[in-house]
Design a protein around this motif. Structure first.
Motif, PDB file in Angstrom:
ATOM      1  N   VAL A  28       0.826  -1.213   0.000  1.00  0.00           N
ATOM      2  CA  VAL A  28       0.000   0.000   0.000  1.00  0.00           C
ATOM      3  C   VAL A  28       0.856   1.257   0.000  1.00  0.00           C
ATOM      4  O   VAL A  28       0.450   2.310  -0.506  1.00  0.00           O
ATOM      5  N   ASP A  29       2.070   1.159   0.549  1.00  0.00           N
ATOM      6  CA  ASP A  29       2.976   2.315   0.552  1.00  0.00           C
ATOM      7  C   ASP A  29       3.485   2.639  -0.848  1.00  0.00           C
ATOM      8  O   ASP A  29       4.016   3.732  -1.081  1.00  0.00           O
ATOM      9  N   GLY A  32      -0.716   2.696  -3.191  1.00  0.00           N
ATOM     10  CA  GLY A  32      -1.850   3.392  -2.601  1.00  0.00           C
ATOM     11  C   GLY A  32      -2.984   2.447  -2.246  1.00  0.00           C
ATOM     12  O   GLY A  32      -3.140   1.375  -2.846  1.00  0.00           O
ATOM     13  N   GLU A  87      -6.238   2.659  -2.636  1.00  0.00           N
ATOM     14  CA  GLU A  87      -7.335   2.476  -3.576  1.00  0.00           C
ATOM     15  C   GLU A  87      -7.026   1.424  -4.644  1.00  0.00           C
ATOM     16  O   GLU A  87      -7.926   0.879  -5.279  1.00  0.00           O
ATOM     17  N   ARG A  88      -5.738   1.086  -4.855  1.00  0.00           N
ATOM     18  CA  ARG A  88      -5.358   0.116  -5.885  1.00  0.00           C
ATOM     19  C   ARG A  88      -4.904  -1.210  -5.309  1.00  0.00           C
ATOM     20  O   ARG A  88      -4.434  -2.081  -6.040  1.00  0.00           O
TER      21      ARG A  88
END
Length: 781
Positions: A721-722, A725, A727-728
């Protein structure tokens, strides 16, 4: 330093008093028909709030109708006392919009602590405030000096009025005439006349009239003043213009003596001091003027009550002729012609003796209002309410394990889907619980909480700032008193338990002491030679929640259940004896219904490859990246484990995990996959088994053996996520590999099917499964 803390304290008192002033102004409206003494009494609450920073708390406080935070120390802290040097300064004003504007403009975090940007503004504001006080006091002193110059030549009143002399109160008898303005006695009896204005006794009984006053030589005549007034603190004196008629003297002296009897001259001095202290607050100026108006009107009504309605016209004419011309906004004197003369005259002309029921209603109303405005709003009381655990039976743990917020040798504070609870270790008892049902009336939907260093208070709020910033706490729960109250100042020095939730790779405490057959909490409480952590069974039921006190030396553990269902008063019972120890930190294994597997290794010459298709769904847990280097990538899902060669761009090793009981990605049979740092060895451990499988990548062999921790495991992971992001994240592997020069590698699928699964390394994309190419040797399609 006092230059940074004094003014915030004054601001808090001024804001609190400002709210009270508004309530008093509103309360005076329905009290219009009542005697003005009741309106005057209400201002005592304002005076108390202006000069006293603390008060008691009550659930009947009118202050609770507005956004007025109350703290347990009796103060109402709209502005934190240490706002200059606190890390995250915040104000909590009654006006939400103004609140947000100010808080957004305040420096936060490192900027606030390093540069101290609020020091100079606060010091300058404090200096300005002190200058304002000095100006007010100088103005009052100069006004008093100028007035005293006009009193030069004033003489004590020494002449007869009516049938009675007025002077030092020395006379042989009191006049009984109804028109006698003054009477005194040295051994006889004072006048009983209804219109007797002044009476005193020096040896016998004083006048029995309700207008008995104190004429001990404190009445003077002066030629250079235009209105009567009282001046002095300890020994107040009444000064009258020498032009007053005898009739005017009768009710003027009664008016001023009423002031003295009620100590109004002292009240006004204190009120002026409070005005000087809060000169910057316009509501305090309004309150001072309104208080003086009510003070004078109540005295006017007292004179009318004693001397009768027949003097209304003359009294009104005297008010008009003796008007001070301007309002004397200072601590002294009390002038007869002071205040709103037009309003006073109207009040005199409209005055009627009030009915008994009006007096009774006014007494009750004023008493209630004074109490409700003096009291700070009390928090919501939870004390005495038994911790209700009836819903725990059917409750699941939820998305995350309960978290230890605080712990010492006597008490634990735990947050979970049950809210926040306090557990007494010695009594095995849940003593307090803040459930979501308890806090939802406060607008709390997402319960974020922390505990003070001493474990006495729980702070909680509704949201957590984005980006991992500091949580915003809006309420506190006092464990000792069982009360919830709003807070304006963000707490500092919170208790911070150690975090032990492992990231991929080796974690000494996690691997050495914890039993993999349980869900493990992510925080521990360190006791020095031992530590405490939470665990629960892998059926995710809340009723299975336990805490374990584990010895660092040998891993011996003491285990207790948090809940015992059904529970009585929240008591928990030991699931196992407190003296029972487990060697090596391992608890007895759950009965899985399977026969124990052999601890001796059995080599399997060649693993079975899985049958795959491009339409195969990747599953809810996506595919997990287990290892990546410049040459190979190792990954697995429920459908198998694979080794992909980056140079040849094809899969060179594959294992069907289902035959060895290692295809589960969650639950009791979850398969834990660990790869060595060099990528040559893979450990596959079904969590419900004591054994594991060891796969040799170079040899393509699989061996079953007793589980042992892998010492040198690959651990160069970060959270994907870092990189991409939140949302993806849905179509990406949970973990990514971080390379030494700063690049990243992770898995990605465009439509959750095996045919679209790729490995992304910086700007390169590798298609992992090429179903169009012919299969070769030991490679999967």
């Amino acid at each position: 330093m006092w230059m940074y803390t004094l003014l915030p304290k004054i601001l808090n008192m001024s804001l609190t008093a400002g709210i009270v002033i508004i309530f008093v102004l509103l309360a005076r409206i329905p009290l219009k028909r009542a005697p003005k003494i009741f309106s005057y009494v209400l201002w005592a609450v304002v005076l108390f709030r202006l000069i006293c920073p603390v008060s008691f708390s009550s659930g009947f406080s009118l202050m609770g109708l507005l956004h007025t935070p109350a703290s347990t120390d009796g103060t109402m802290d709209f502005v934190p006392t240490d706002i200059v040097h606190t890390e995250y300064p915040q104000v909590d004003l009654p006006v939400p919009t103004l609140n947000e504007i100010i808080n957004e403009s305040l420096p936060q975090g490192e900027e606030q602590l390093v540069a101290d940007p609020l020091e100079w503004p606060m010091a300058a504001a404090t200096a300005l405030w002190l200058c304002g006080i000095a100006a007010m006091l100088v103005y009052s002193a100069v006004s008093l000096l100028l007035l005293r110059r006009k009193l030069v030549g004033a003489v004590r009143l020494q002449r007869a009025v009516g049938n009675s002399p007025v002077g030092n109160g020395v006379s042989n008898g009191g006049g009984n005439s109804a028109n006698s303005a003054f009477s005194s006695s040295a051994g006889g009896r004072g006048g009983n006349g209804a219109n007797s204005a002044v009476g005193s006794g020096a040896g016998g009984g004083g006048g029995n009239g309700a207008a008995r006053a104190l004429s001990h030589g404190n009445i003077y005549l002066a030629d250079h003043i235009s209105t009567p007034f009282v001046i002095g603190l300890i020994h107040p004196k009444i000064y009258l213009p020498s032009t007053l008629s005898e009739q005017e003297m009768s009710y003027v002296i009664l008016h001023e003596q009423t002031h003295i009897r009620r100590l109004d001259h002292i009240v006004k001095m204190i009120a002026f001091f409070a005005l000087a202290l809060h000169w910057f607050n316009p509501l305090v100026w309004v309150a001072f003027l309104a208080c003086v108006k009510d003070m004078e009107m109540s005295c006017d009504e007292r004179v009318l009550k004693e001397m009768g309605d027949g003097i209304k016209a003359d009294y009104s004419a005297s008010l008009l002729s003796l008007a001070a011309g301007r309002r004397l906004i200072n601590g002294s004197p009390l002038a007869f012609g002071e205040g709103n003369i037009k309003g006073r005259i109207k009040n005199v002309l409209d005055y009627k003796k009030p009915a008994f029921w009006i007096i009774l209603a006014a007494v009750i109303a004023v008493a209630v209002i004074c109490f409700c405005l003096t009291a700070n709003p009390a928090g919501i009381t939870m004390n005495g309410k038994e911790a209700d655990l009836s819903d725990i039976e059917e409750m699941n743990i939820g998305a995350e394990m309960p978290r230890l917020l605080y712990g010492d040798e006597n008490r634990l504070v735990i947050r979970g889907t049950f809210g926040v609870l306090v557990y007494d270790i010695n009594d095995s008892l849940v003593t307090d619980r803040l459930s979501y049902e308890d806090v939802s009336p406060l607008g709390i939907q997402m319960l974020y909480a922390a505990v003070s260093q001493d474990g006495s208070k729980i702070f909680f709020g509704n949201e957590e700032p984005p980006g991992g910033g500091r949580s915003r706490y809006t309420y506190q729960y006092d464990i000792k008193t069982g009360t919830i109250s709003e807070i304006s100042q963000q707490p500092d020095n919170l208790y911070r338990p150690a975090v032990i939730m492992p990231s991929p790779g080796y974690n000494e405490q996690y691997d050495k002491y914890f039993d993999f057959h349980y869900l493990i909490g992510e925080t521990i409480i360190d006791y020095g030679e031992s530590f405490l952590y939470l665990r629960a069974k892998t059926d995710w039921s809340m009723k299975s929640l336990q805490f374990v006190i584990c010895q660092y030396k040998d891993g011996a553990s003491e285990i207790k259940s948090i809940f015992s269902i059904p529970a009585q008063g929240g008591k928990g019972t030991d699931e196992q004896s407190a003296n029972e120890a487990y060697e090596g930190g391992q608890s007895p294994q759950q009965d899985t219904g399977q026969s124990p597997q052999s601890d001796t290794g059995n080599a399997l010459s060649e693993p079975i490859s899985p049958d795959l298709s491009p339409e195969l769904n990747l599953g809810a847990d996506m595919t997990e990246l287990d290892y990546a280097s410049d040459d190979i990538v190792i990954f697995h899902g429920y459908y198998g484990l694979f080794v992909y060669d980056l140079n040849s761009r094809k899969i060179v090793r594959s294992i069907d995990l289902k035959p060895i009981g290692c295809s589960a990605t969650q639950g009791d049979d979850y398969c834990d996959v660990t790869v060595s740092a060099d990528g040559n060895t893979v450990q596959l451990h079904p969590m419900s088994s004591k054994n594991m499988y060891v796969y040799s990548v170079p040899d393509n062999t699989l061996m079953e053996t007793a589980y042992e921790r892998m010492e040198n495991r690959f651990a160069d992971f970060i959270d994907t996520v870092d990189i991409v992001g939140l949302e993806r994240m849905g179509v990406h592997s949970h973990s990514s590999v971080k390379f030494g020069f700063g690049g990243y590698g992770y898995l990605r699928a465009s439509d959750w099917t095996l045919g679209t699964l790729t490995y992304v390394r910086d700007d390169k994309v590798y298609r992992l499964f090429d179903f169009d190419a012919p299969s070769s040797g030991d490679a999967s399609p």
